[in-house]
Write a protein that holds these residues in place. Structure first.
Motif, PDB file in Angstrom:
ATOM      1  N   UNK A  80       0.803  -1.207  -0.013  1.00  0.00           N
ATOM      2  CA  UNK A  80       0.037   0.095  -0.010  1.00  0.00           C
ATOM      3  C   UNK A  80       1.001   1.167  -0.101  1.00  0.00           C
ATOM      4  N   UNK A  81       2.042   1.152   0.545  1.00  0.00           N
ATOM      5  CA  UNK A  81       2.803   2.375   0.626  1.00  0.00           C
ATOM      6  C   UNK A  81       3.373   2.467  -0.522  1.00  0.00           C
ATOM      7  N   UNK A  82       3.968   1.509  -1.302  1.00  0.00           N
ATOM      8  CA  UNK A  82       4.534   1.574  -2.542  1.00  0.00           C
ATOM      9  C   UNK A  82       3.721   2.187  -3.519  1.00  0.00           C
ATOM     10  N   UNK A  83       2.066   1.891  -3.585  1.00  0.00           N
ATOM     11  CA  UNK A  83       1.322   2.335  -4.419  1.00  0.00           C
ATOM     12  C   UNK A  83       1.171   3.690  -4.210  1.00  0.00           C
ATOM     13  N   UNK A  84       1.073   4.304  -3.081  1.00  0.00           N
ATOM     14  CA  UNK A  84       0.968   5.710  -2.645  1.00  0.00           C
ATOM     15  C   UNK A  84       2.262   6.487  -3.195  1.00  0.00           C
ATOM     16  N   UNK A  85       3.414   5.642  -3.072  1.00  0.00           N
ATOM     17  CA  UNK A  85       4.384   6.371  -3.666  1.00  0.00           C
ATOM     18  C   UNK A  85       4.438   6.552  -5.116  1.00  0.00           C
ATOM     19  N   UNK A  86       3.966   5.429  -5.730  1.00  0.00           N
ATOM     20  CA  UNK A  86       3.776   5.572  -7.359  1.00  0.00           C
ATOM     21  C   UNK A  86       2.884   6.714  -7.801  1.00  0.00           C
ATOM     22  N   UNK A  87       1.682   6.856  -6.959  1.00  0.00           N
ATOM     23  CA  UNK A  87       0.629   7.735  -7.105  1.00  0.00           C
ATOM     24  C   UNK A  87       0.964   9.091  -6.984  1.00  0.00           C
ATOM     25  N   UNK A  88       1.949   9.405  -5.775  1.00  0.00           N
ATOM     26  CA  UNK A  88       2.529  10.591  -5.829  1.00  0.00           C
ATOM     27  C   UNK A  88       3.496  11.007  -6.919  1.00  0.00           C
ATOM     28  N   UNK A  89       4.189   9.937  -7.238  1.00  0.00           N
ATOM     29  CA  UNK A  89       5.120  10.301  -8.643  1.00  0.00           C
ATOM     30  C   UNK A  89       4.261  10.676  -9.830  1.00  0.00           C
ATOM     31  N   UNK A  90       3.364   9.903 -10.091  1.00  0.00           N
ATOM     32  CA  UNK A  90       2.504  10.263 -11.368  1.00  0.00           C
ATOM     33  C   UNK A  90       1.674  11.797 -11.244  1.00  0.00           C
ATOM     34  N   UNK A  91       1.234  12.150  -9.948  1.00  0.00           N
ATOM     35  CA  UNK A  91       0.825  13.409  -9.632  1.00  0.00           C
ATOM     36  C   UNK A  91       1.779  14.226 -10.093  1.00  0.00           C
ATOM     37  N   UNK A  92       3.140  14.165  -9.434  1.00  0.00           N
ATOM     38  CA  UNK A  92       4.146  15.253  -9.663  1.00  0.00           C
ATOM     39  C   UNK A  92       4.354  15.385 -11.168  1.00  0.00           C
ATOM     40  N   UNK A  93       4.565  14.185 -11.717  1.00  0.00           N
ATOM     41  CA  UNK A  93       4.921  14.130 -13.306  1.00  0.00           C
ATOM     42  C   UNK A  93       3.915  14.961 -13.880  1.00  0.00           C
ATOM     43  N   UNK A  94       2.436  14.855 -13.674  1.00  0.00           N
ATOM     44  CA  UNK A  94       1.484  15.639 -14.305  1.00  0.00           C
ATOM     45  C   UNK A  94       1.560  17.001 -14.044  1.00  0.00           C
ATOM     46  N   UNK A  95       1.858  17.338 -12.718  1.00  0.00           N
ATOM     47  CA  UNK A  95       2.077  18.843 -12.362  1.00  0.00           C
ATOM     48  C   UNK A  95       3.416  19.447 -13.169  1.00  0.00           C
TER      49      UNK A  95
END
Length: 135
Positions: A102-117
């Motif tokens: 679950x932690x790694x899923x959250x990290x990946x989601x944050x990475x995708x959001x940062x890339x979109x930003x």
């Protein structure tokens, strides 16, 4: 052995509740504003004045009814229920997922959001540069 029932010894009940609350006579005496010797005499008394009983109950953090109805058997049974239900607590507290996943899923989601930003900022900068070149 006598078959007579024990008298309702309020002092002993106060003493046991105090001990179960891990409180010394001195601490109870201080809470009540009386001497330790007075606490000792209260705990040796079979009866106690109602007003004093109310004060003692408040200092012990229990109700007057709890003192009047206290019994060793009920106290032991109460604490034994925690041991008997330990398995139930463990059953309800077990994870059905891997917390690290679950932690790694959250990290990946944050990475995708940062890339979109970051992409949105780059697009905005390109647009502003085009506007400046047109003028």
């Amino acid at each position: 052995m006598s078959t007579l029932t024990k008298p309702n010894h309020i002092g002993r009940k106060i003493s046991r509740i105090r001990e179960l609350r891990d409180m010394k006579q001195e601490a109870l005496a201080q809470a009540l504003g009386i001497s330790q010797q007075t606490i000792s005499s209260i705990e040796n008394s079979e009866t106690i004045e109602e007003e004093r009983l109310i004060e003692v109950a408040k200092a012990l953090g229990v109700t007057v009814e709890a003192i009047k109805n206290f019994s060793e058997e009920l106290a032991i049974n109460y604490f034994n229920t925690f041991n008997e239900s330990d398995n139930n607590f463990n059953h309800y507290n077990t994870c059905t997922f891997n917390p690290l996943d679950k932690l790694m899923e959250a990290v990946e989601e944050n990475k995708k959001l940062y890339e979109r930003l970051l992409k949105a900022e780059q697009d905005k900068n390109e647009y502003l540069e085009k506007l400046l070149q047109v003028k």
